[in-house]
Scaffold this active site. Structure first.
Site, PDB file in Angstrom:
ATOM      1  N   GLU A 267      42.014  37.181  31.845  1.00 39.04           N
ATOM      2  CA  GLU A 267      41.290  38.427  31.582  1.00 39.04           C
ATOM      3  C   GLU A 267      42.250  39.581  31.294  1.00 39.04           C
ATOM      4  OE1 GLU A 267      38.355  41.548  34.015  1.00 39.04           O
ATOM      5  OE2 GLU A 267      39.474  39.997  35.079  1.00 39.04           O
ATOM      6  N   LYS A 333      31.927  41.550  28.394  1.00 34.79           N
ATOM      7  CA  LYS A 333      31.479  41.455  29.779  1.00 34.79           C
ATOM      8  C   LYS A 333      30.210  42.275  29.956  1.00 34.79           C
ATOM      9  CE  LYS A 333      33.194  41.939  34.530  1.00 34.79           C
ATOM     10  NZ  LYS A 333      34.325  42.366  35.381  1.00 34.79           N
ATOM     11  N   CYS A 386      35.706  37.648  35.145  1.00 35.07           N
ATOM     12  CA  CYS A 386      35.951  38.095  36.514  1.00 35.07           C
ATOM     13  C   CYS A 386      34.784  37.733  37.428  1.00 35.07           C
ATOM     14  CB  CYS A 386      36.243  39.593  36.521  1.00 35.07           C
ATOM     15  SG  CYS A 386      36.818  40.239  38.114  1.00 35.07           S
TER      16      CYS A 386
END
Length: 516
Positions: A267, A333, A386
């Protein structure tokens, strides 16, 4: 103390210490037994007991969150006590609500362990959904520390495991009761033992009999750079970061067999916007052999001319780069981290001088919806950036079902603490729930490949620098939880509630008959 001891059931100690729930939940039952008398007074006392239990549990299990405030210490260190104590204090309100509900349903005898399971499971479910949700270290993960018991997630997901963890964990409390029929507590304990044995047997058989193959023609290489977190913010470190990544990724076009088809970086891999750095894209093109692709985390900027010149939204994204150095696919995201990637009431708090930890002016923007990612040369993937991987029943979008989950993360914020171990453990449970393998690339670890039964196929431990080559496991048929989502845990919860209600009524009727 009792709540803090319960945190031992979570990683990194959970593999051996998870049975601590059979000691701590009974104590919680006995504390609620003594929680005052008379309706509101007893409920208020039980809520206080629950708050202290939850505060100890979350303080012992989540203290590592404070490490993130030391990455940029001159700016954020003053918030360390707020994070270390304030977050557990807030999360403990859910536990307090759960014990208050349990006390409202409380009744003499063994059925009160179901009242506790009903109350705490409802509270944990709410914790996983309210204010964007944070189901981290939900009690059900205690049972998931044993891979055989964890297979129960394929049937009813995390929330069913949570109900069972509380109910079974609290059950020894009934052995201290003084029943009218001396065999009665043992009947409940025997029933609980049968449920536990059935869950264990189901998991053992599932692990022994379920065949999991690998996807032909796909060979993954996960790169774990182990970069210091503060380096990832500095544009001046651009050349050093790229040199490190390229050298560590190794020669992908050499004679080794099988050839690497998919290189995966973690990430937010770059201290810059990848799409705006053609020289970096050119170096990636030189690294990749024909037919291979790079799948990487990267921040991306999208211009917003409607807001004026030089205004843009910033997204935390997964991007795919082909052998020509072209970004061919992007997925943003959707579920952002509060205070990490955005501030509630962003404009107001920024005007007061506050920033989120990532220090992106205006905060990150959330993607419009979760979508599957088309990865050349591999099956349809589900990108989870995440902590998006910690949310049960909310991972898979509509449309064609992906067959593997791609979890890019950066746990470097938290150093060598319990946090990354807990994060990896929760990703394993998502694999079991969805029947999909998880491929996880983390900056500082833990990186790895987990098959759809939660077995770790390959792993790079926390704090290591290196690469990990592995095949991509195939998915299995969608488990019950993947098909029915929260229907099974809801049925389990309602069944527990009904048993408690009918038992209360039976006790009240018997008491009335005795008085008459």
């Amino acid at each position: 103390m009792v709540g803090a001891a319960t945190a031992l059931a979570m990683p990194p100690t959970g593999a051996v210490a998870w049975p601590v729930i059979f000691l701590t939940f009974p104590v919680l039952v006995w504390l609620i037994d003594g929680a005052g008398s008379g309706g509101g007074r007893g409920i208020k006392a039980a809520a206080g007991i629950g708050w202290w239990f939850g505060f100890g549990y979350f303080l012992a299990g989540l203290w590592w969150v404070g490490m993130a405030f030391l990455v940029d210490a001159d700016k954020f260190a003053w918030l360390l006590p707020v994070a270390v104590a304030g977050l557990p204090a807030g999360l403990a309100l859910f536990t307090a609500a759960g014990t208050a509900l349990a006390r409202a349903l409380w009744l003499p005898g063994p059925a009160r362990v179901l009242a506790l399971a009903v109350g705490l499971t409802a509270a944990e479910w709410l914790r996983g959904h309210i204010l964007t949700g944070f189901p981290w270290n939900s009690f059900g993960y205690a049972l998931a520390q044993d891979l055989r018991l964890a297979q129960g997630a394929a049937l009813g997901g995390l929330w069913s495991l949570t109900f069972l963890a509380v109910a079974l964990g609290a059950l020894p409390a009934v052995l201290g009761d003084a029943p009218r029929d001396t065999a009665r507590p043992w009947r409940w304990v025997g029933l609980g033992a049968a449920v536990f044995a059935g869950l264990f047997a189901f998991g053992a058989v599932r692990l022994a009999t379920t065949e999991v193959g690998t996807v032909e023609g796909v060979r993954l290489r996960l790169m774990q750079p182990n970069l210091p977190q503060d380096l990832k913010f500095r544009y001046a470190a651009k050349d050093a970061v790229m040199a490190h990544y390229l050298k560590l990724s190794g020669d992908l076009s050499g004679p080794a067999r099988p050839k690497i088809t998919h290189l995966i970086w973690p990430e937010s891999a770059f201290p810059f916007f990848l799409s705006r750095e053609p020289d970096v894209l050119a170096k990636i093109a030189e690294l990749l052999p024909e037919g291979a692709v790079l799948v990487t985390g990267a921040a991306r900027a999208e211009e917003r001319p409607d807001l004026g010149p030089r205004r843009y939204d910033v997204y935390n994204a997964v991007q795919i780069v082909d052998a020509r150095g072209t970004i061919i696919a992007t997925a943003d995201k959707v579920h952002l981290v509060p205070f990490g990637e955005f501030l509630p009431f962003q404009a107001t708090l920024e005007s007061l001088g506050l920033e989120q930890l990532t220090r992106v002016q205006g905060g990150f923007s959330a993607g419009s919806r979760r979508r599957a990612l088309v990865v050349p040369g591999a099956p349809l993937a589900l990108p989870l950036i995440c902590f998006e991987v910690i949310f049960p029943g909310n991972a898979v979008p509509g449309g064609p079902r992906p067959t593997w989950m791609l979890n890019l993360t950066n746990d470097g914020w938290f150093g060598d603490t319990a946090g990354p171990h807990q994060h990896f453990s929760q990703a394993r449970v998502r694999a079991i729930e969805e029947g999909m393998p998880v491929v996880r690339a983390a900056n500082t670890g833990i990186s790895g490949v987990v098959d759809p039964l939660g077995r770790v196929v390959a792993r790079l431990d926390l704090g290591m620098e290196g690469i990990l080559d592995a095949d991509l496991p195939k998915s299995v048929a969608a488990p019950f939880y993947a098909q029915l989502s929260d229907a099974i845990p809801a049925a389990l919860w309602c069944s527990g509630l009904l048993i408690v209600i009918f038992t209360r009524r039976a006790q009240q009727a018997a008491s009335t008959a005795k008085l008459s």
